[in-house]
Design a protein around this motif. Sequence first.
Motif, PDB file in Angstrom:
ATOM      1  N   MET A 129       0.672  -1.459  -0.150  1.00 30.05           N
ATOM      2  CA  MET A 129       0.005   0.091  -0.039  1.00 30.05           C
ATOM      3  C   MET A 129       0.998   1.266  -0.022  1.00 30.05           C
ATOM      4  SD  MET A 129      -2.874   1.095   2.844  1.00 30.05           S
ATOM      5  CE  MET A 129      -4.191  -0.132   2.201  1.00 30.05           C
ATOM      6  N   THR A 130       0.592   2.075  -0.795  1.00 30.09           N
ATOM      7  CA  THR A 130       1.311   3.266  -1.164  1.00 30.09           C
ATOM      8  C   THR A 130       1.227   4.248  -0.102  1.00 30.09           C
ATOM      9  OG1 THR A 130       0.193   4.612  -2.472  1.00 30.09           O
ATOM     10  CG2 THR A 130       1.697   3.118  -3.180  1.00 30.09           C
ATOM     11  N   ILE A 131       2.069   5.283   0.209  1.00 26.53           N
ATOM     12  CA  ILE A 131       1.631   6.281   1.134  1.00 26.53           C
ATOM     13  C   ILE A 131       0.310   7.160   0.583  1.00 26.53           C
ATOM     14  CG2 ILE A 131       2.832   8.059   0.053  1.00 26.53           C
ATOM     15  CD1 ILE A 131       2.684   7.813   4.050  1.00 26.53           C
TER      16      ILE A 131
ATOM     17  N   ILE B   7      -2.993   7.630   2.883  1.00 29.41           N
ATOM     18  CA  ILE B   7      -3.517   8.986   3.208  1.00 29.41           C
ATOM     19  C   ILE B   7      -5.161   9.138   2.616  1.00 29.41           C
ATOM     20  CG2 ILE B   7      -3.654  11.461   2.753  1.00 29.41           C
ATOM     21  CD1 ILE B   7      -0.663  11.212   2.404  1.00 29.41           C
ATOM     22  N   ASP B   8      -5.109   8.417   1.756  1.00 24.55           N
ATOM     23  CA  ASP B   8      -6.765   8.313   1.175  1.00 24.55           C
ATOM     24  C   ASP B   8      -7.635   7.583   1.928  1.00 24.55           C
ATOM     25  OD1 ASP B   8      -8.623   8.966  -0.899  1.00 24.55           O
ATOM     26  OD2 ASP B   8      -8.244   7.117  -2.037  1.00 24.55           O
ATOM     27  N   ASN B   9      -7.108   6.390   2.436  1.00 27.49           N
ATOM     28  CA  ASN B   9      -7.838   5.808   3.582  1.00 27.49           C
ATOM     29  C   ASN B   9      -8.033   6.463   4.799  1.00 27.49           C
ATOM     30  OD1 ASN B   9      -8.019   3.517   1.524  1.00 27.49           O
ATOM     31  ND2 ASN B   9      -6.441   2.337   2.402  1.00 27.49           N
ATOM     32  N   ALA B  10      -7.237   6.964   5.183  1.00 28.92           N
ATOM     33  CA  ALA B  10      -7.197   7.646   6.357  1.00 28.92           C
ATOM     34  C   ALA B  10      -8.270   8.983   6.253  1.00 28.92           C
ATOM     35  CB  ALA B  10      -5.995   8.409   6.939  1.00 28.92           C
ATOM     36  N   ALA B  11      -8.411   9.867   5.271  1.00 28.10           N
ATOM     37  CA  ALA B  11      -9.183  10.754   5.033  1.00 28.10           C
ATOM     38  C   ALA B  11     -10.859  10.185   4.789  1.00 28.10           C
ATOM     39  CB  ALA B  11      -8.807  11.444   3.669  1.00 28.10           C
ATOM     40  N   THR B  12     -10.704   9.087   4.333  1.00 28.38           N
ATOM     41  CA  THR B  12     -12.094   8.401   4.143  1.00 28.38           C
ATOM     42  C   THR B  12     -12.752   8.149   5.651  1.00 28.38           C
ATOM     43  OG1 THR B  12     -11.536   7.380   1.936  1.00 28.38           O
ATOM     44  CG2 THR B  12     -13.402   6.420   3.122  1.00 28.38           C
ATOM     45  N   ARG B  13     -11.662   7.397   6.141  1.00 29.98           N
ATOM     46  CA  ARG B  13     -11.961   7.117   7.812  1.00 29.98           C
ATOM     47  C   ARG B  13     -12.706   8.308   8.502  1.00 29.98           C
ATOM     48  NH1 ARG B  13      -7.805   3.630   7.307  1.00 29.98           N
ATOM     49  NH2 ARG B  13      -6.560   5.004   8.586  1.00 29.98           N
ATOM     50  N   ALA B  14     -11.718   9.245   8.513  1.00 29.84           N
ATOM     51  CA  ALA B  14     -12.134  10.485   9.190  1.00 29.84           C
ATOM     52  C   ALA B  14     -13.440  11.272   8.840  1.00 29.84           C
ATOM     53  CB  ALA B  14     -11.065  11.629   8.758  1.00 29.84           C
ATOM     54  N   GLN B  15     -13.706  11.372   7.412  1.00 29.95           N
ATOM     55  CA  GLN B  15     -15.043  11.627   7.023  1.00 29.95           C
ATOM     56  C   GLN B  15     -16.116  10.789   7.539  1.00 29.95           C
ATOM     57  OE1 GLN B  15     -14.293  11.482   2.675  1.00 29.95           O
ATOM     58  NE2 GLN B  15     -14.746  13.761   2.546  1.00 29.95           N
ATOM     59  N   LEU B  16     -16.122   9.639   7.527  1.00 31.45           N
ATOM     60  CA  LEU B  16     -17.231   8.772   8.070  1.00 31.45           C
ATOM     61  C   LEU B  16     -17.447   8.712   9.684  1.00 31.45           C
ATOM     62  CD1 LEU B  16     -16.295   5.136   6.328  1.00 31.45           C
ATOM     63  CD2 LEU B  16     -18.201   6.860   5.640  1.00 31.45           C
TER      64      LEU B  16
ATOM     65  N   ALA C 146     -11.888  17.282   5.415  1.00 30.59           N
ATOM     66  CA  ALA C 146     -11.443  15.984   4.863  1.00 30.59           C
ATOM     67  C   ALA C 146     -11.785  16.094   3.407  1.00 30.59           C
ATOM     68  CB  ALA C 146     -12.512  14.963   5.656  1.00 30.59           C
ATOM     69  N   GLY C 147     -13.017  16.519   2.889  1.00 28.84           N
ATOM     70  CA  GLY C 147     -13.226  16.784   1.681  1.00 28.84           C
ATOM     71  C   GLY C 147     -11.916  17.287   0.690  1.00 28.84           C
ATOM     72  N   PHE C 148     -11.647  18.585   1.319  1.00 28.39           N
ATOM     73  CA  PHE C 148     -10.598  19.258   0.624  1.00 28.39           C
ATOM     74  C   PHE C 148      -9.198  18.229   0.663  1.00 28.39           C
ATOM     75  CE2 PHE C 148      -7.069  22.456   1.011  1.00 28.39           C
ATOM     76  CZ  PHE C 148      -7.228  22.944  -0.542  1.00 28.39           C
ATOM     77  N   ALA C 149      -8.954  17.671   1.896  1.00 31.32           N
ATOM     78  CA  ALA C 149      -7.888  16.867   1.730  1.00 31.32           C
ATOM     79  C   ALA C 149      -8.077  15.779   0.598  1.00 31.32           C
ATOM     80  CB  ALA C 149      -7.636  16.363   3.127  1.00 31.32           C
ATOM     81  N   GLY C 150      -9.095  15.202   0.494  1.00 33.11           N
ATOM     82  CA  GLY C 150      -9.448  13.961  -0.421  1.00 33.11           C
ATOM     83  C   GLY C 150      -9.049  14.762  -2.007  1.00 33.11           C
ATOM     84  N   LEU C 151      -9.589  16.049  -2.090  1.00 33.08           N
ATOM     85  CA  LEU C 151      -9.355  16.748  -3.354  1.00 33.08           C
ATOM     86  C   LEU C 151      -8.058  16.916  -3.697  1.00 33.08           C
ATOM     87  CD1 LEU C 151     -10.393  18.252  -5.977  1.00 33.08           C
ATOM     88  CD2 LEU C 151     -10.553  20.276  -4.455  1.00 33.08           C
ATOM     89  N   LEU C 152      -7.100  17.152  -2.691  1.00 29.91           N
ATOM     90  CA  LEU C 152      -5.777  17.306  -2.768  1.00 29.91           C
ATOM     91  C   LEU C 152      -5.075  16.063  -3.223  1.00 29.91           C
ATOM     92  CD1 LEU C 152      -4.602  19.794   0.102  1.00 29.91           C
ATOM     93  CD2 LEU C 152      -4.675  20.350  -2.425  1.00 29.91           C
ATOM     94  N   ILE C 153      -5.537  15.094  -2.669  1.00 29.15           N
ATOM     95  CA  ILE C 153      -5.104  13.639  -2.931  1.00 29.15           C
ATOM     96  C   ILE C 153      -5.135  13.135  -4.230  1.00 29.15           C
ATOM     97  CG2 ILE C 153      -5.364  11.213  -2.461  1.00 29.15           C
ATOM     98  CD1 ILE C 153      -5.636  11.954   0.386  1.00 29.15           C
TER      99      ILE C 153
END
Length: 91
Positions: A1-3, A7-16, A61-68
Amino acid sequence: MTIIERIDNAATRAQLAVMGTLRDAAQRLQGPRDAPTARDTRDPEEGATTVEYAIGTIAAAGFAGLLIVILKSDAVRAALESVIQEALNTR
């Protein structure tokens, strides 16, 4: 799993988690509608700050997802690699 995937998984968990907290807060604010209780006399603004923080967290969290997503693009990745390579080669 790449970094990036981590980060994408962590952002999704935070949003949920935030969405769950927001849902729970909304349910607590609604309360039962059967009989009047002491809760009916509470301040109508009670819990507003918590909801504001939750909405802000969802937005962040949405902005972080967009940056990712942007950083995953080949063009941005190539540009970043170029900048890093140039910085490492400069003495």
